[in-house]
Scaffold this active site. Structure first.
Site, mmCIF file in Angstrom:
data_model
loop_
_atom_site.group_PDB
_atom_site.id
_atom_site.type_symbol
_atom_site.label_atom_id
_atom_site.label_comp_id
_atom_site.label_asym_id
_atom_site.label_seq_id
_atom_site.Cartn_x
_atom_site.Cartn_y
_atom_site.Cartn_z
ATOM 1 N N GLN A 167 0.841 -1.195 0.000
ATOM 2 C CA GLN A 167 0.000 0.000 0.000
ATOM 3 C C GLN A 167 0.879 1.250 0.000
ATOM 4 O O GLN A 167 1.713 1.436 0.891
ATOM 5 C CB GLN A 167 -0.933 0.039 1.215
ATOM 6 C CG GLN A 167 -1.963 1.164 1.043
ATOM 7 C CD GLN A 167 -2.819 1.432 2.266
ATOM 8 O OE1 GLN A 167 -2.288 1.644 3.347
ATOM 9 N NE2 GLN A 167 -4.121 1.451 2.105
ATOM 10 N N TYR A 222 -6.314 10.947 3.877
ATOM 11 C CA TYR A 222 -4.924 11.212 3.468
ATOM 12 C C TYR A 222 -4.926 11.987 2.142
ATOM 13 O O TYR A 222 -5.975 12.419 1.673
ATOM 14 C CB TYR A 222 -4.125 9.902 3.470
ATOM 15 C CG TYR A 222 -4.095 9.332 4.876
ATOM 16 C CD1 TYR A 222 -3.425 10.017 5.893
ATOM 17 C CD2 TYR A 222 -4.819 8.206 5.217
ATOM 18 C CE1 TYR A 222 -3.450 9.555 7.211
ATOM 19 C CE2 TYR A 222 -4.849 7.738 6.529
ATOM 20 C CZ TYR A 222 -4.161 8.433 7.518
ATOM 21 O OH TYR A 222 -4.200 7.995 8.815
ATOM 22 N N ARG A 228 -7.798 2.044 -2.509
ATOM 23 C CA ARG A 228 -8.654 2.020 -1.318
ATOM 24 C C ARG A 228 -9.423 3.331 -1.206
ATOM 25 O O ARG A 228 -8.830 4.412 -1.326
ATOM 26 C CB ARG A 228 -7.824 1.809 -0.050
ATOM 27 C CG ARG A 228 -8.706 1.408 1.121
ATOM 28 C CD ARG A 228 -7.911 1.054 2.340
ATOM 29 N NE ARG A 228 -8.499 -0.112 2.984
ATOM 30 C CZ ARG A 228 -8.424 -0.371 4.280
ATOM 31 N NH1 ARG A 228 -7.753 0.419 5.084
ATOM 32 N NH2 ARG A 228 -9.000 -1.434 4.776
ATOM 33 N N GLY A 241 -8.777 -7.922 9.167
ATOM 34 C CA GLY A 241 -7.634 -7.196 9.714
ATOM 35 C C GLY A 241 -7.165 -7.767 11.033
ATOM 36 O O GLY A 241 -6.238 -8.572 11.089
ATOM 37 N N ARG A 242 -7.847 -7.359 12.112
ATOM 38 C CA ARG A 242 -7.412 -7.782 13.457
ATOM 39 C C ARG A 242 -7.207 -9.280 13.571
ATOM 40 O O ARG A 242 -6.284 -9.733 14.233
ATOM 41 C CB ARG A 242 -8.424 -7.316 14.501
ATOM 42 C CG ARG A 242 -8.053 -5.972 15.084
ATOM 43 C CD ARG A 242 -9.185 -5.407 15.866
ATOM 44 N NE ARG A 242 -10.343 -5.271 14.988
ATOM 45 C CZ ARG A 242 -11.290 -4.359 15.118
ATOM 46 N NH1 ARG A 242 -11.242 -3.516 16.119
ATOM 47 N NH2 ARG A 242 -12.296 -4.266 14.280
HETATM 48 C C1 PHB Z 1 -5.483 4.677 8.006
HETATM 49 O O1 PHB Z 1 -5.650 4.168 6.913
HETATM 50 O O2 PHB Z 1 -6.393 5.265 8.549
HETATM 51 C C2 PHB Z 1 -4.175 4.608 8.668
HETATM 52 C C3 PHB Z 1 -3.156 3.969 8.021
HETATM 53 C C4 PHB Z 1 -1.903 3.892 8.630
HETATM 54 C C5 PHB Z 1 -1.693 4.482 9.859
HETATM 55 C C6 PHB Z 1 -2.714 5.123 10.513
HETATM 56 C C7 PHB Z 1 -3.976 5.179 9.908
HETATM 57 O O3 PHB Z 1 -0.472 4.397 10.405
#
Ligand code: PHB
Length: 392
Positions: free
Chosen positions: A105, A192, A240, A340-341
């Site tokens: 990613q 982001y 994503r 995930g978890r």
């Molecule tokens: C997120 O996708 O929200 C995310 C990804 C990596 C990080 C923190 C948050 O270190």
């Protein structure tokens, strides 16, 4: 009906052995490089961790910086230095040795950053000068200790800098390919940099990457997609997205449906292999009847997106058992399920789901630490636990 253990040819070119995805998770186990420009490095420990989890149909490795200005959280890795590339080579070798498939990613955090971990103490960069008020990042405080610090006021990127950033992503993708990744995922979710550009409220720019039109505010993402697809070839790039997401102080998007459908359609035209969505499961698990809330997957909207995007959809949403994962596949709305978890404490998750073996639970206090292998690579496979128990 698609079974969770059915194979898939992702993007028409990447064979996956099952429909189980290990989604990107920050785990902060990097090493420090010798030089400041080395950045934080993947290492043998990280290679062991991913190698143990190669039973996933697809691993998407943790969010990784495309350059130094993208460093929003201490101890997260990058792929902009030679030393980092060598570290990632260890990872892809381990995963491939165990028969797995791994994408990386790629992200740029934009305004979700702090000068204490940016080169020369510079300010974060962003789509505008608007700070992510109320959101924090993992950085150094005034006393030098690591902790959650308020995201700082960004410096808006110039038009030329945005264009140059497209090249930065292309270079990162080329590096990922060189060190053996099977593909890359662009992190255009969770507030982001890509999402900062896409959001019509936040993006008040007036240049060609500006918020005036759908085409302009998605241009940065689409230029990067084109550049990265050119590096990897179609079918090896995923994206994503998090429509309706408000994480990292994203203002609610008034054009959320239009934007999502436009982006899905454009990504499809560009040969993107999959769209990866993060939504919770409905609490009662009944996907047919429950009322839609923005944090739950909107089935009607997803059906529309499916009509315009020919690739796969991955649903990441707190799945931790076979039944609900299978029910999600049975809905016909998604193709792959991310756990995930569950992958943290169950390196052999696919086998546990397949055989109905119990799942171990991870200790949250070891998620993001420098305690090395503890809570990271020290979870046994169920078979070895059962054998030990049988041996008394
Ligand atoms: C997120 O996708 O929200 C995310 C990804 C990596 C990080 C923190 C948050 O270190």
């Amino acid at each position: 009906m698609t079974g969770l253990f059915e194979t898939q040819l992702l993007g028409g070119t990447v064979p996956l052995k099952n429909r189980i995805v290990m989604p990107p998770m920050t785990r902060t186990r990097t090493s420090e490089g010798d030089l400041p420009t080395d950045g934080d490095l993947p290492n043998e420990l990280i290679a062991t961790y991913y190698g143990q989890r190669a039973n996933a149909g697809l691993i998407i490795a943790e969010a990784t910086d495309v350059d130094q200005s993208s460093h929003g959280y201490a101890r997260t890795p990058g792929i902009h230095s030679e030393a980092q590339m060598q570290g990632w080579r260890l990872v892809t070798d381990q995963v491939h040795r165990h028969g797995g498939t791994i994408f990386l990613q790629l992200w740029h955090v934009g305004r979700m950053a702090h000068s204490s971990i940016l080169p020369n103490g510079r300010a974060p960069v962003g789509v505008t000068g608007q700070r992510a008020e109320g959101s924090s990042v993992f950085a150094h405080g005034p006393d030098g200790r690591l902790g959650y610090m308020p995201a700082e006021t960004p410096r808006p990127l110039s038009t030329d800098e945005v264009s140059a950033m497209v090249g930065t992503f292309a270079k990162a993708a080329a590096s990922a390919r060189k060190v053996g990744f099977d593909g890359v995922e662009l992190h255009a979710a969770n507030g982001y940099l890509f999402e900062q550009f896409m959001n019509s409220v936040l993006n008040t720019r007036t240049d060609r990457y500006g918020g005036g039109s759908m085409e302009d505010r998605t241009r940065f993402l689409m230029e990067v997609v084109d550049a990265v697809v050119a590096e990897f070839g179609p079918g090896r790039v995923g994206v994503r997205l998090s429509p309706f997401g408000k994480y990292n102080s994203m203002p609610p998007e008034p054009l959320v449906e239009e934007t999502f459908l436009y982006v899905a359609e454009q990504l499809g035209r560009r040969g993107v292999a999959y769209i990866h969505l993060l939504y919770e499961l409905l609490p009662e698990g009944n996907m047919e009847t429950a009322e839609f809330k923005p944090r739950y997957l909107d089935h009607a909207l997803l059906a529309k997106a499916r009509a315009v995007f020919p690739g796969a959809f991955i649903w990441c949403g707190g799945f931790n058992d076979r039944e609900r994962a299978q029910a999600a596949l049975d809905s016909g709305l998604v193709d792959l399920i991310a756990f995930g978890r569950s992958f943290i404490a169950n390196p052999d998750l696919a086998a546990r789901l397949k055989h109905g073996w119990p799942l171990a639970v991870a200790d949250r206090s070891t998620y993001y630490t420098r305690c090395g292998e503890v809570g990271y690579t020290d979870f046994p496979a169920y078979r070895s636990v059962a054998l030990r128990a049988a041996a008394g």
